[in-house]
Design an enzyme around this catalytic site. Structure first.
Site, mmCIF file in Angstrom:
data_model
loop_
_atom_site.group_PDB
_atom_site.id
_atom_site.type_symbol
_atom_site.label_atom_id
_atom_site.label_comp_id
_atom_site.label_asym_id
_atom_site.label_seq_id
_atom_site.Cartn_x
_atom_site.Cartn_y
_atom_site.Cartn_z
ATOM 1 N N TRP A 28 -59.295 -11.860 19.033
ATOM 2 C CA TRP A 28 -58.442 -12.823 19.731
ATOM 3 C C TRP A 28 -58.386 -12.567 21.229
ATOM 4 O O TRP A 28 -57.942 -13.420 21.989
ATOM 5 C CB TRP A 28 -57.037 -12.819 19.129
ATOM 6 C CG TRP A 28 -56.524 -11.437 18.834
ATOM 7 C CD1 TRP A 28 -55.844 -10.602 19.668
ATOM 8 C CD2 TRP A 28 -56.675 -10.725 17.599
ATOM 9 N NE1 TRP A 28 -55.556 -9.413 19.046
ATOM 10 C CE2 TRP A 28 -56.052 -9.460 17.765
ATOM 11 C CE3 TRP A 28 -57.274 -11.030 16.375
ATOM 12 C CZ2 TRP A 28 -56.005 -8.504 16.750
ATOM 13 C CZ3 TRP A 28 -57.232 -10.075 15.365
ATOM 14 C CH2 TRP A 28 -56.602 -8.831 15.556
ATOM 15 N N ARG A 29 -58.839 -11.400 21.663
ATOM 16 C CA ARG A 29 -58.838 -11.121 23.101
ATOM 17 C C ARG A 29 -60.029 -11.771 23.799
ATOM 18 O O ARG A 29 -60.086 -11.801 25.031
ATOM 19 C CB ARG A 29 -58.832 -9.611 23.349
ATOM 20 C CG ARG A 29 -57.490 -8.995 23.001
ATOM 21 C CD ARG A 29 -57.366 -7.572 23.447
ATOM 22 N NE ARG A 29 -56.031 -7.066 23.139
ATOM 23 C CZ ARG A 29 -55.697 -5.785 23.182
ATOM 24 N NH1 ARG A 29 -56.604 -4.876 23.516
ATOM 25 N NH2 ARG A 29 -54.465 -5.398 22.890
ATOM 26 N N GLU A 41 -50.942 -13.235 16.917
ATOM 27 C CA GLU A 41 -49.635 -12.620 17.176
ATOM 28 C C GLU A 41 -48.757 -12.629 15.918
ATOM 29 O O GLU A 41 -48.071 -11.653 15.623
ATOM 30 C CB GLU A 41 -48.918 -13.347 18.319
ATOM 31 C CG GLU A 41 -49.469 -13.073 19.693
ATOM 32 C CD GLU A 41 -49.091 -11.704 20.224
ATOM 33 O OE1 GLU A 41 -48.093 -11.117 19.751
ATOM 34 O OE2 GLU A 41 -49.795 -11.203 21.109
ATOM 35 N N LEU A 84 -51.309 -10.602 2.674
ATOM 36 C CA LEU A 84 -50.833 -10.167 3.996
ATOM 37 C C LEU A 84 -49.347 -9.822 3.995
ATOM 38 O O LEU A 84 -48.873 -9.121 4.881
ATOM 39 C CB LEU A 84 -51.082 -11.258 5.047
ATOM 40 C CG LEU A 84 -52.292 -11.103 5.956
ATOM 41 C CD1 LEU A 84 -52.311 -12.204 7.005
ATOM 42 C CD2 LEU A 84 -52.330 -9.741 6.645
ATOM 43 N N GLY A 85 -48.603 -10.346 3.010
ATOM 44 C CA GLY A 85 -47.176 -10.030 2.924
ATOM 45 C C GLY A 85 -46.325 -10.800 3.927
ATOM 46 O O GLY A 85 -46.837 -11.519 4.770
ATOM 47 N N CYS A 194 -49.889 6.603 22.455
ATOM 48 C CA CYS A 194 -48.468 6.965 22.348
ATOM 49 C C CYS A 194 -47.978 6.632 20.935
ATOM 50 O O CYS A 194 -47.063 5.842 20.718
ATOM 51 C CB CYS A 194 -47.662 6.204 23.406
ATOM 52 S SG CYS A 194 -45.994 6.847 23.661
#
Length: 359
Positions: A28-29, A41, A84-85, A194
């Site tokens: 998607w980028r 998203e 996918l839930g 991170c």
């Protein structure tokens, strides 16, 4: 909240330089199509990137435009989403596409207020879409970003208790010249460096500024909320066979958990009941039919966001009565060959696999 004494310009520059060298190449980028970015998203909410990619590609093959999605049947949408839930996301995507076609002629809106009025889109999702699709300087605050910012300022409370301050911080940091790349870099930093456990601080572009790192508190921050243990429900489930070799399935109400999906009927074990009694009672209450509970098929554990279940699944024989959808939207008698046409929750998929293995 004011930032600790470091240069915001330098924070942006160092993060963007890091991203230019190490940013993830995600499908998607490579697109500036707001529809494709919106789909990614929503899929990425509470789902890992590696899980999302094949679903994302299949989705765009089936529904290449907002108009295609708006015109699709909801059952087709849910079937494509199966596995996918968090199925409310799929229902919201479908409703959202219809609203965009009606109100915006099929063009995804570019004003924050308009985007926030769409079903299933909150502030961080809106920021992710608008910054990536339209390069607008709108901040984000997903789980990864919360963690990065909490460590950056050595936040002394759990992030959930400081959301206003974290949003202010994200607003201050977002690079108005390169918002698309900045927000993507911030998400990548949280996803790849991170991380929640054992962050790879030696690879981080912000170690000169990160208060948690400088205080050696990165393993203690972000602080966790104290959570209660999840409730556990024991469920009896009936795979009901008729004389023609068909199985009775029902469709859950459109609103609520797993709305619009099909399942094998059953319900919660009450105090003092055997599983056989539970299944007979639930089937009578839900479908108004008499059954005989036969052999045990399987027992499986499944966890949802707010509770856990143990499903005890039994073969059942239909005896009498006209099935009625008393607590569901619809019921069907289907063969095992036909059952794959219907969208089922993940736990029910395992029941179907067991039925096929035993047939």
């Amino acid at each position: 909240m004011s930032l600790p004494k470091f240069d915001v310009i330098e924070l942006r520059r160092s993060l963007l330089n890091w991203y230019a060298q190490t940013g993830r190449n995600l499908p998607w980028r490579n697109s500036s199509d707001p529809y494709q970015i919106w789909i990614s998203e929503i899929m990425l909410q509470q789902t890992q990137v590696k899980t999302v990619i094949p679903y994302y590609q299949s989705w765009l093959e089936a529904f290449p435009t907002i108009h295609n999605l708006a015109e699709a049947d909801l059952q087709t949408v849910l079937k494509l989403w199966q596995g996918l839930g968090y199925y409310a996301r799929a229902r919201n995507l479908h409703a959202c596409a219809q609203q965009i076609v009606q109100q915006y002629n099929g063009v995804f809106p570019y004003e924050l207020e308009a985007v926030l009025s769409l079903p299933g889109i909150g502030r961080t999702t809106a920021g992710g879409i608008l910054s990536s699709a339209y390069n607008l300087p709108i901040s984000i605050l997903d789980g990864n970003v919360k963690r990065v910012l909490a460590r950056l300022i050595a936040l002394s409370v759990p992030p959930g208790k400081a959301l206003k301050s974290l949003w202010e911080l994200s607003d201050q940091l977002v690079d108005s010249n390169h918002p698309r790349e900045f927000n993507q870099a911030l998400m990548d930093l949280g996803a790849t460096v991170c991380t929640p456990k054992t962050p790879n601080c030696s690879e981080c572009p912000w170690t000169l500024y990160c208060q948690a790192y400088l205080l050696n508190l990165q393993s203690q921050i972000p602080m966790r909320e104290i959570s209660s243990p999840l409730p556990h429900k024991i469920i009896g489930v009936g795979v009901i066979w008729n004389q023609q070799g068909q199985i009775l399935i029902d469709k859950r109400p459109a609103k609520g958990l797993l709305g619009g999906l099909w399942e094998f009927p059953g319900g919660k074990l009450e105090a003092g009941e055997t599983l056989e009694e539970c299944i007979k009672r639930e089937i009578q209450e839900e479908l108004a039919i008499e059954i005989e509970v036969k052999d045990h098929l399987m027992t499986l554990e499944h966890a949802y966001t707010h509770f856990k279940v143990t499903l005890n699944v039994y073969h059942c024989r239909y005896i009498s009565g006209e099935p009625q959808p008393l607590e569901s939207d619809e019921i069907r008698w289907v063969t095992l060959d036909e059952i794959d046409q219907f969208p089922f929750p993940k736990a029910n998929e395992k029941i179907i696999a067991a039925l096929k293995n035993n047939s």
